[in-house]
Design an enzyme around this catalytic site. Structure first.
Site, PDB file in Angstrom:
ATOM      1  N   ALA A 269      32.999  29.776  32.453  1.00 44.47           N
ATOM      2  CA  ALA A 269      33.732  29.329  33.967  1.00 44.47           C
ATOM      3  C   ALA A 269      34.557  30.463  33.951  1.00 44.47           C
ATOM      4  CB  ALA A 269      34.107  28.277  34.800  1.00 44.47           C
ATOM      5  N   MET A 270      35.272  30.983  34.770  1.00 45.01           N
ATOM      6  CA  MET A 270      36.107  32.273  34.425  1.00 45.01           C
ATOM      7  C   MET A 270      37.426  32.010  35.855  1.00 45.01           C
ATOM      8  SD  MET A 270      36.333  35.120  33.008  1.00 45.01           S
ATOM      9  CE  MET A 270      38.244  35.936  33.728  1.00 45.01           C
ATOM     10  N   ASN A 272      39.260  33.817  36.934  1.00 47.22           N
ATOM     11  CA  ASN A 272      39.703  34.943  38.067  1.00 47.22           C
ATOM     12  C   ASN A 272      41.151  34.676  38.836  1.00 47.22           C
ATOM     13  OD1 ASN A 272      37.194  35.888  37.350  1.00 47.22           O
ATOM     14  ND2 ASN A 272      36.370  34.781  38.568  1.00 47.22           N
ATOM     15  N   GLU A 305      40.230  26.419  33.162  1.00 50.89           N
ATOM     16  CA  GLU A 305      40.268  27.357  34.260  1.00 50.89           C
ATOM     17  C   GLU A 305      41.738  27.493  35.100  1.00 50.89           C
ATOM     18  OE1 GLU A 305      38.139  29.929  33.285  1.00 50.89           O
ATOM     19  OE2 GLU A 305      37.051  28.376  31.994  1.00 50.89           O
TER      20      GLU A 305
HETATM   21  N1  B3K Z   1      37.858  33.619  30.196  1.00 52.98           N
HETATM   22  C1  B3K Z   1      36.187  34.008  30.360  1.00 52.98           C
HETATM   23  C2  B3K Z   1      35.218  33.869  29.426  1.00 52.98           C
HETATM   24  C3  B3K Z   1      34.684  35.317  29.301  1.00 52.98           C
HETATM   25  C4  B3K Z   1      34.607  35.698  28.068  1.00 52.98           C
HETATM   26  C5  B3K Z   1      33.644  36.756  28.409  1.00 52.98           C
HETATM   27  N2  B3K Z   1      32.589  37.401  27.465  1.00 52.98           N
HETATM   28  C6  B3K Z   1      36.441  32.228  30.212  1.00 52.98           C
HETATM   29  C7  B3K Z   1      37.415  30.902  29.743  1.00 52.98           C
HETATM   30  O1  B3K Z   1      37.497  31.616  28.630  1.00 52.98           O
HETATM   31  O2  B3K Z   1      37.468  30.124  30.386  1.00 52.98           O
HETATM   32 ZN    ZN Z   2      39.573  30.065  28.828  1.00 50.61          ZN
END
Ligand code: B3K
Ligand code: ZN
Length: 929
Positions: A269-270, A272, A305
């Site tokens: 997941a991401m 954003n 997240e």
């Molecule tokens: N921050 C993203 C992971 C992104 C990895 C990109 N190669 C998900 C997380 O750790 O919450």
């Molecule tokens: Zn993370």
């Protein structure tokens, strides 16, 4: 060193001398089309040094430049140039100016799943770490923070839902069946947190009222047919929002929070800003289609997240070397959240098992990596500044004044991101954060967090800034603690004890050693917090009031730990602690709760370990004592196996398992963990030369022996833990299912018609996937007609649900059935398989690499299969391919035959045409090791 740094000087000027202005709007406009998409960006650029003029270099990849305007005037061809990685304005204005860039991109053809791409007919983005440069030309670095507006135009019937970060401020219809929206995000953010989603989606809506009374609209978006499966995700989100308020006093900061589930996603997941994008696997759940493990993962990742909103988004990383600043901290926060929502002990056991299975081996191999690379920067900085007689603290202001330093950082960061040492940054990073809490206690840790936000809200900072906040908020002495960030390798801690009955003193002598890792041949001693209890013969903790250490008597305070736990601060290569007034020889319980990520060797006898298993007030260490006994047993049987000696199960161990299984005072989920043997990977990691066949045979032998000796107990456990109630994801029920399923798994090792009938009965009568899949796993262990029929039945039943089908792929891929590589090759042609979908690749190809006997088959068939897959996958999705190639990284741990077979595949991969940087980095590092 100095010369190579100088070589970067001219290249770096442009990057450093300009920056996209803080706190001004960046206007983005997307015109989404079926073949191509136009992206317009309008940004304000300020020279760092007023009046100076030098090139401005922006990052960009796979972009077609359509137009470029400076202060409203089209730029002439001779005033800029574009290469495969950058757009360079050769002599931009020396004062603040507006830059408008229009690019054309092709999301439909983007199979890398980075930047803007299409998934099942919908548009979505993934910008961390360097995806934004695939959308438009920009300074794609986390320390460039700005406010964004985003206008999206698209066909209204194909893309009725248009989402981006922040608040919706305008929307309307356009000619030709199109419509538009404008989103505005009032918070500054780095571009890796930008997101856009467009498509045919529906939402589950709810609200959360924050403790200060802000009413937040919550929306979880999926295709219409999946909406019923989002209830658990919504529950998890609301629980996470409440928990962050209760535990850290952190509130959500906008009126809307969106989550979108997409089927094609490289990772979980991401985070954003206000528009989290999730792999569907971590959102969609129903009792019939998701297991308890899936429900737990959804809870943890939705929490993770969401928690990033503060630890990652409001306070972000200065550069990608600092990744653990947000990831280690946020993993720690999600671990704590899940602990508070379920069983703390069991969660800790799961996390430590994961650490041992994945992080330890990586930290001992060619991909060993510090949590945050530090020495590299120090060496370069020293070379640069010593020449001028300058001394500069490594603080983030350095970035804005020292061009050469910055460019080196940018180049090396790229390689850091390509090899992406997930286990070190995330899992070991979380252990580092946990050690602050162990040392400071809950309230000290909270004080540190409060100060961290007070100092750094809205900033892009470093791991040192986090350390300083923890230290300053508590006036703490952390001596050499920072080494945890810069030194790779798992420390080995040796402990010996002596009891002096006359003087009534008990002494523990510690010695530590950190093994050499690539690029770090010499290591410093680490700061290791050892949580310690001393058990008396009645099984209770003996009170510890003081300890003689380092030439002085120290008074002990308990710091909110269980029993009479005390935290010893082991900071030197060798060190002794002497306890007074100890009336009898105690049994020490060390590293309670696994207080530091180290490998410990102690002089505890088997009798001591059985005593701890039965009596320790620290439940984690009860489990740990059982695991140490199991590891010893397995290693000694592996040696017997290698010498062709008959395998015999130690009766004491059998009775230990029997007594845990029959102890009704214990939590059922704890029992399930306590009777699970260490994994094969964990045992291989402890061997000089890893022997997959021996370890697999021994583990199978013990499982089978336990199953046959405790058959009736296991059958009773299955029967007494059935339930006809509707599925509930709560602790009593998931603990009951965990115990029932482990019992069934043991029974599945037996060649016994009655057991097959029992497993079939469980399979047919199950009302939830947790129990049905466990029965399928039990039946999967024996090749034959029943296995084939039940696998076919399962596929027939679930073929419409791709997440369940992925489990079906994984189960078959992981099978220990001899020669299984051929079945896996056939499954590649199954209509449900698709190489472009990461989840399917992780299930089938990743699953296969998880079977030690078949992946490491001595005929080389497993290695050959993976080699071919990596080359094919790399053309589609380099990130996924690089994850797969990592399975080769520890090839030197095996015997010579296996080594030469794996080496040949690595060489074949490296010789492939047009190999991506991602795969090249890992394959070449592995080969060179
Ligand atoms: N921050 C993203 C992971 C992104 C990895 C990109 N190669 C998900 C997380 O750790 O919450
Ligand atoms: Zn993370």
């Amino acid at each position: 060193m100095f010369q190579s740094s100088v070589a970067f000087r001219s290249l770096s000027q442009g990057i450093v001398n300009y920056r996209i202005t803080h706190c001004r709007w960046i206007d983005l406009k997307f015109t989404l089309g079926e073949e191509k998409t136009f992206v317009s960006s309008k940004i304000v650029v300020s020279p760092r040094l007023q009046g100076s003029s030098s090139p401005l270099v922006l990052d960009g990849a796979d972009l077609k430049l359509i137009s470029l305007h400076v202060n409203g005037k089209e730029l002439k061809n001779e005033d800029f140039h574009v290469d495969s990685r950058h757009l360079t304005l050769t002599s931009p204005p020396s004062e603040k100016f507006t830059l408008e860039i229009v690019t054309e991109i092709y999301p439909q053809a983007n199979t890398s799943l980075e930047g803007l791409y299409k998934t099942s007919g919908n548009f979505c983005t993934q910008c961390e770490a360097e995806g934004f440069r695939k959308i438009t030309f920009y300074q794609d670095r986390p320390d460039i923070m700005a406010k964004y507006t985003c206008r999206i135009e698209a066909d209204k019937s194909l893309y009725p839902v248009l989402l981006s970060n922040g608040n919706l401020i305008d929307q309307g219809d356009l000619e030709g069946g199109k419509h538009y929206v404008i989103w505005e995000d009032p918070h500054v953010k780095p571009c890796y947190l930008f997101a856009l989603v467009a498509g045919q989606l529906e939402s589950r809506d709810d609200t959360f009222v924050t403790r200060s009374g802000r009413k937040v609209a919550l929306r979880i978006w999926t295709p219409a047919q999946d909406l019923p499966k989002t209830a658990h995700a919504m529950y998890s989100l609301k629980a996470a929002m409440k928990w962050d308020e209760d535990v850290f006093g952190l509130e959500y900061d906008l009126d809307l929070f969106n989550i979108v589930a997409v089927p094609d996603f490289n990772m979980g997941a991401m985070e954003n800003k206000s528009l989290n994008i999730f792999n569907s696997k971590l959102v969609l759940a129903s009792p019939e289609t998701a297991t308890d493990a899936d429900y737990a993962a959804i809870l943890g990742v939705i929490g993770h997240e969401y928690f990033h909103n503060w630890t990652g988004n409001r306070v972000t990383c200065r550069d990608w070397f600092q990744l653990s600043l947000k990831e280690g901290l946020t993993v720690f926060r999600d671990q704590e959240f899940s602990s508070d929502m379920g069983s703390r002990t069991v969660k800790r056991i799961s996390d430590v098992s994961k650490l041992r299975t994945y992080q330890f081996p990586q930290d001992a191999g060619p991909m060993a990596h510090p949590v945050r690379p530090h020495s590299y920067i120090k060496v370069k900085a020293h070379a640069l500044f010593s020449n001028d007689g300058m001394s500069v603290a490594l603080h983030h202001t350095v970035l804005f004044v020292l061009p050469v330093f910055l460019h080196i950082l940018t180049i090396d960061q790229h390689f850091f991101l390509v090899s992406f040492p997930y286990e070190q940054v995330y899992e070991k990073g979380a252990e580092v954060v946990r050690m602050y809490k162990t040392l400071l206690g809950s309230s000290g840790f909270r004080k540190g967090m409060d100060l961290y936000f007070k100092r750094h809200d809205g900033q892009a900072v470093t791991c040192e800034d986090f350390f300083a906040a923890m230290r300053d908020a508590n006036g703490a002495d952390f001596s050499n603690f920072l080494i945890w960030y810069s030194q790779a390798g798992t420390p080995r801690l040796k402990v010996t004890s002596t009891y002096n009955a006359e003087a009534k003193t008990y002494s523990l002598k510690f010695s530590q050693e950190v093994p050499a890792t690539p690029g770090q041949p010499v290591k410093e001693p680490m700061f290791i917090p050892v949580a310690l209890g001393l058990l008396g013969s009645n099984g209770n903790d003996i009170p510890i009031n003081s300890v003689y250490h380092d030439g002085k008597l120290e008074i002990i305070t308990s710091n909110g730990q269980p029993g009479h736990t005390t935290i010893l601060r082991v900071t030197k290569k060798e060190e002794e602690f002497v306890f007074n007034d100890i009336p009898e020889r105690p049994v020490p319980s060390m590293l309670r709760g696994y207080s530091a990520p180290v490998r410990m060797d102690s002089d505890l006898t088997d009798a001591d370990l059985y005593f701890l298993l039965a009596n320790d007030c620290d439940e984690f260490n009860r489990w740990e004592a059982g695991q140490i006994l199991a590891r010893k047993l397995m290693l000694s049987l592996v040696s017997d196996f290698q010498q062709n000696k008959p395998l015999v199960l130690n009766q004491k161990f059998l009775h230990g398992v029997k007594s845990i299984l029959g102890d009704s005072s214990l939590d059922k989920e704890f029992i399930a963990k306590a009777i699970t043997l260490p994994g094969e990977g964990e045992i291989m990691d402890m061997m000089e030369v890893a022997d997959p066949d021996a370890v697999h045979s021994v583990r199978s032998f013990i499982r089978k022996q336990l199953a046959s000796e405790l058959k009736q107990e296991f059958i009773d456990t299955v029967k007494s833990n059935r339930s006809s109630e509707a599925y509930e994801f709560d602790h009593p029920n998931l603990a009951r299912r965990a115990l029932k399923n482990i019992a069934l798994a043991y029974l599945g090792t037996l060649e016994d018609e009655a057991i097959t009938e029992l497993a079939l009965h469980e399979y047919k009568t199950a009302t939830n996937l947790t129990e049905q899949f466990a029965a399928l796993v039990a039946l999967d262990q024996k090749p034959g007609q029943t296995r084939d029929e039940v696998l076919a039945d399962f596929y027939d039943k679930w073929q419409h649900d791709f997440l369940v089908v992925n489990k079906w792929f994984a189960l078959q891929a992981m099978s220990d059935v001899p020669g299984n590589v051929e079945n896996v090759r056939e499954l590649l042609n199954h209509p449900a398989f698709d190489m472009r979908n990461p989840n399917k690749v992780y299930s089938l190809i990743g699953g296969f690499c998880g079977s030690p006997v078949n992946f490491h088959s001595k005929d080389g068939s497993g290695y050959k299969f993976l080699g071919e897959m990596v080359v094919q996958l790399d053309k589609i999705n380099p990130q996924v391919a690089s994850r797969m190639v990592s399975a080769f990284s520890r090839w030197k741990r095996y015997d010579e035959t296996r080594q030469s077979l794996a080496k040949a595949q690595l060489e074949m991969i490296l010789a492939a045409n047009g190999l991506s940087e991602n795969v090249f980095e890992i394959a070449s590092k592995s080969l060179a090791a």
